[in-house]
Design a protein around this motif. Structure first.
Motif, mmCIF file in Angstrom:
data_model
loop_
_atom_site.group_PDB
_atom_site.id
_atom_site.type_symbol
_atom_site.label_atom_id
_atom_site.label_comp_id
_atom_site.label_asym_id
_atom_site.label_seq_id
_atom_site.Cartn_x
_atom_site.Cartn_y
_atom_site.Cartn_z
ATOM 1 N N HIS A 111 40.706 -0.134 -25.485
ATOM 2 C CA HIS A 111 40.872 -0.775 -26.790
ATOM 3 C C HIS A 111 39.784 -1.823 -27.026
ATOM 4 O O HIS A 111 39.207 -1.907 -28.134
ATOM 5 C CB HIS A 111 42.253 -1.420 -26.871
ATOM 6 N N ILE A 112 39.489 -2.607 -26.008
ATOM 7 C CA ILE A 112 38.486 -3.664 -26.146
ATOM 8 C C ILE A 112 37.094 -3.077 -26.392
ATOM 9 O O ILE A 112 36.325 -3.585 -27.219
ATOM 10 C CB ILE A 112 38.506 -4.580 -24.905
ATOM 11 N N TYR A 113 36.755 -1.990 -25.705
ATOM 12 C CA TYR A 113 35.424 -1.402 -25.886
ATOM 13 C C TYR A 113 35.312 -0.584 -27.162
ATOM 14 O O TYR A 113 34.221 -0.507 -27.757
ATOM 15 C CB TYR A 113 35.036 -0.570 -24.656
ATOM 16 N N ASN A 117 34.305 -4.410 -29.469
ATOM 17 C CA ASN A 117 32.880 -4.494 -29.116
ATOM 18 C C ASN A 117 32.634 -4.950 -27.680
ATOM 19 O O ASN A 117 31.572 -5.470 -27.353
ATOM 20 C CB ASN A 117 32.124 -5.409 -30.086
ATOM 21 N N GLY A 118 33.627 -4.794 -26.816
ATOM 22 C CA GLY A 118 33.417 -5.033 -25.388
ATOM 23 C C GLY A 118 33.902 -6.384 -24.892
ATOM 24 O O GLY A 118 34.247 -7.279 -25.671
ATOM 25 N N LEU A 119 33.915 -6.517 -23.573
ATOM 26 C CA LEU A 119 34.417 -7.739 -22.936
ATOM 27 C C LEU A 119 33.619 -8.977 -23.320
ATOM 28 O O LEU A 119 34.189 -10.029 -23.619
ATOM 29 C CB LEU A 119 34.405 -7.562 -21.415
ATOM 30 N N GLU A 120 32.299 -8.873 -23.306
ATOM 31 C CA GLU A 120 31.481 -10.045 -23.624
ATOM 32 C C GLU A 120 31.787 -10.565 -25.019
ATOM 33 O O GLU A 120 31.887 -11.788 -25.229
ATOM 34 C CB GLU A 120 29.994 -9.714 -23.503
ATOM 35 N N ALA A 121 31.951 -9.657 -25.954
ATOM 36 C CA ALA A 121 32.207 -10.071 -27.334
ATOM 37 C C ALA A 121 33.509 -10.847 -27.459
ATOM 38 O O ALA A 121 33.587 -11.825 -28.219
ATOM 39 C CB ALA A 121 32.235 -8.841 -28.243
ATOM 40 N N TYR A 126 35.619 -16.591 -28.551
ATOM 41 C CA TYR A 126 36.519 -17.734 -28.355
ATOM 42 C C TYR A 126 35.927 -18.826 -27.455
ATOM 43 O O TYR A 126 36.627 -19.761 -27.074
ATOM 44 C CB TYR A 126 37.835 -17.246 -27.755
ATOM 45 N N SER A 127 34.648 -18.737 -27.153
ATOM 46 C CA SER A 127 34.051 -19.731 -26.259
ATOM 47 C C SER A 127 33.889 -21.074 -26.962
ATOM 48 O O SER A 127 33.724 -21.137 -28.185
ATOM 49 C CB SER A 127 32.688 -19.242 -25.754
#
Length: 255
Positions: A111-113, A117-121, A126-127
């Motif tokens: 679902h995330i990919y 748009n992937g884990l980094e995104a 939220y950083s």
């Protein structure tokens, strides 16, 4: 030990342990099998998730997990079908992380990919300027946005519920920090090493207390914040390089 003396001591230990030889005895060797960004991310995230207990067992189960995924974790995640593949994963277990948890983790990563748009995104979205701890909290909410067993949630820690989140902070160190020595990957360019927090566990915590970097007795989110402040005073740009110092002193030198 005065601050200048302490910094010199810890810098020397960080340089000593932050070497390619470290990879051979550490779970980071599993994502180091890959060169594709997404393979490194997924392998790193899954191995970091099971990174508690005996290190040999962690590494062996990490290798087994990659084999189950055809040694192509990104392709496996994208093409995963619970109906077709879940039975094949049924024998996997590492301590309390079992095949039910693994099936959900793969579905959530898919679902995330495909949708985020992937884990980094997700982490970048939220950083915050000086910390990634709130991003971990929001990541957990995104990760468990699909129907799941309640028990599976325990495998992703939440700093806002006072967890030190050791394993996911370790994963973030791997992805964000570029150490120029080929240990940490540094493939997430949207985040900075200055935002990272030390993976706080029994070893690094014990050494940090013995060096007066940490006073709090519990290894929780409050202790992590205290350690963050101390390490950022020593190196605000790359505070988590001292994870190598604290972990190496604790595990290999019984400091």
């Amino acid at each position: 030990m005065r601050k200048a003396e302490l910094k010199r001591f810890l810098d020397e230990k960080a340089a000593y342990y932050n070497q390619p030889l470290f990879i051979k005895s550490d779970p980071i060797q599993i994502p180091h099998q890959f060169s594709k960004k997404e393979d490194i991310e997924i392998a790193g995230f899954l191995v970091a998730t099971i990174a508690w207990g005996n290190r040999k067992s962690i590494i062996n189960n990490g290798k087994k997990l990659m084999q189950l995924m055809g040694n192509s974790p990104h392709d496996y995640v994208l093409n995963f079908s619970e109906e077709k593949h879940s039975e094949y994963l049924s024998g996997f277990v590492h301590r309390t992380f079992n095949s039910d948890d693994l099936v959900y983790f793969i579905k959530a990563l898919q679902h995330i990919y495909k949708e985020q748009n992937g884990l980094e995104a997700v982490f970048s979205t939220y950083s915050e300027e000086d910390t990634l701890q709130p991003a971990i909290h929001h990541f957990k909410k995104v990760f468990f946005n699909l129907p799941h067993l309640k028990r599976t949630e325990k495998h992703v820690s939440d700093p806002l519920k006072n967890s030190a989140a050791k394993r996911i902070n370790m994963f973030l160190r791997w992805m964000v920090r570029n150490d120029s020595m080929g240990v940490d990957f540094g493939i997430w360019k949207s985040l900075s090493p200055s935002q990272l927090s030390c993976p706080l566990d029994v070893h690094s915590g014990r050494v940090a207390r013995s060096l007066s970097l940490l006073k709090r007795k519990q290894n929780d989110a409050k202790a992590l914040k205290e350690l963050d402040i101390a390490l950022r005073k020593l190196d605000p740009e790359d505070p988590v390089k001292y994870d190598f110092s604290l972990f190496g002193l604790g595990v290999f030198e019984a400091f």
